[in-house]
Design an enzyme around this catalytic site. Sequence first.
Site, PDB file in Angstrom:
ATOM      1  N   GLY A  53       0.839  -1.210   0.000  1.00 11.98           N
ATOM      2  CA  GLY A  53       0.000   0.000   0.000  1.00 11.98           C
ATOM      3  C   GLY A  53       0.860   1.241   0.000  1.00 11.98           C
ATOM      4  O   GLY A  53       2.061   1.177  -0.246  1.00 11.98           O
ATOM      5  N   ASN A  54       0.248   2.378   0.260  1.00 12.89           N
ATOM      6  CA  ASN A  54       1.027   3.625   0.344  1.00 12.89           C
ATOM      7  C   ASN A  54       0.416   4.555   1.387  1.00 12.89           C
ATOM      8  O   ASN A  54      -0.597   4.240   1.993  1.00 12.89           O
ATOM      9  CB  ASN A  54       1.136   4.281  -1.028  1.00 12.89           C
ATOM     10  CG  ASN A  54      -0.209   4.679  -1.572  1.00 12.89           C
ATOM     11  OD1 ASN A  54      -0.884   5.536  -1.022  1.00 12.89           O
ATOM     12  ND2 ASN A  54      -0.641   4.014  -2.652  1.00 12.89           N
ATOM     13  N   ARG A  55       1.058   5.692   1.576  1.00 11.79           N
ATOM     14  CA  ARG A  55       0.708   6.567   2.698  1.00 11.79           C
ATOM     15  C   ARG A  55      -0.445   7.531   2.412  1.00 11.79           C
ATOM     16  O   ARG A  55      -0.743   8.387   3.238  1.00 11.79           O
ATOM     17  CB  ARG A  55       1.929   7.405   3.095  1.00 11.79           C
ATOM     18  CG  ARG A  55       3.075   6.612   3.642  1.00 11.79           C
ATOM     19  CD  ARG A  55       4.200   7.571   4.013  1.00 11.79           C
ATOM     20  NE  ARG A  55       5.442   6.877   4.220  1.00 11.79           N
ATOM     21  CZ  ARG A  55       5.795   6.300   5.364  1.00 11.79           C
ATOM     22  NH1 ARG A  55       4.980   6.352   6.388  1.00 11.79           N
ATOM     23  NH2 ARG A  55       6.949   5.674   5.481  1.00 11.79           N
ATOM     24  N   SER A  56      -1.084   7.452   1.249  1.00 15.66           N
ATOM     25  CA  SER A  56      -2.149   8.422   0.946  1.00 15.66           C
ATOM     26  C   SER A  56      -3.314   8.284   1.937  1.00 15.66           C
ATOM     27  O   SER A  56      -3.767   7.177   2.218  1.00 15.66           O
ATOM     28  CB  SER A  56      -2.648   8.195  -0.478  1.00 15.66           C
ATOM     29  OG  SER A  56      -3.743   9.019  -0.719  1.00 15.66           O
TER      30      SER A  56
END
Length: 398
Positions: A204-207
């Site tokens: 995933g990512n930090r958005s």
Amino acid sequence: MRITVYLTGGVACYKAVELVRGLEKVGHEIRIVMTKNAEKFVGPSTLASLTKYPVLDDLWTKENQASVPHVHLARWTELALIVPATADFVAKIANGIADDAATTTLLATKAPKLIVPAMNDQMWNNPATQRNLSTIEGDGVKVMEPAVGMLAEGYAAKGRMPEPEEILTWTNEQIKQTKRLNGKKIIVTAGGTLEAIDPVRFIGNRSSGKMGIAVAEAAANSGAQVTLIYANITVPLPKKPLIKPVHVESTEDMLQVVEKYFTACDALIMVAAVADWRVKKAADHKIKKQADQNTLKLSLVKTPDILKTVAKNKKSGQLVMGFAAETDELLQNAEKKLREKNADYIVANNVNQNVFGNDQNQVTILSRKTAPKKLKRMSKSAVADHLIDIIAKNLLNK
Ligand code: C5P
């Protein structure tokens, strides 16, 4: 339109009475909130009899003991108009202070806010007032400049509240802006896509989804029908009749849903942080670690580029706006994306500057037609207003 008019303590309160009559005459439904100081200039019964509704000026009366009138009114409101706004009131809202009925209700409302300051010229010119005004403008509040004219102090200077007819014209102009995208269909993507490793883990990512949701809200505030295609988000979804949320998980899912809605849309704004890689074959059971195992190899394959795929087939008149989150060489990279992805606009932001999950953002907007435009650091909702303004001007000029 459902408008709440806030009166705060200045002699210009008498002009607000005239304004309320003018707003009612053109068919708006009005409720009134007053500070105790405003009531030193005009009586609440004048405004209650004009609007046929009690004025909210105290959260602690007997009638209000068992209810939360400020939250109820904040939700009812489609437009908040503060007229006149004192220097003190501007300072309070710039700092999120909520210590009476007016400041508490205003803090609780998500409606667009218009403010008409009126004060002595020295108070207006005080750097603290100017700082507070620029803060609230950064938060997306629209400010009507005071007029130059005779002040209550007996000399002419900047600080006089404009006449009721001028405020009415300005307010109607602002209301028109809130409807200018009526009938337009806009897709906004938000959050970060998740790519499964196994049934438990993912890449995933930090958005957080904040920027995308702010863009969806700004588009709906301008009257557009918004399809908000969101992947993983850490903030609540907006609840607005004009916003239709559609949940997706992976990049492939997002591509399918974007393609489904793209043909009929006027603009696509890709704010989502999309994973560039996915695991070649996600395991269908949880991957167990072995006692003697020190490494785990995952084979990754590229995900489709959603923006590039759909923008390739955009029809004339359709607009596509992408985002470019970069840590280095911001403008060069964003410029490259503008061309390679066939986008009309790329909004470049430097993610070294604590952007993820933050309420503020600093962006530069690149377009095919004009030089890059660097905006100052401001709230994500104010950035969103700028972006929707660009989209609206472009869609309405075609
Ligand atoms: O290439 P990069 O990921 O930096 O591009 C960012 C822009 O492209 C964003 O608007 C993002 O939503 C979009 N994007 C996409 N599909 C991908 C990767 C990014 O639509 N696979």
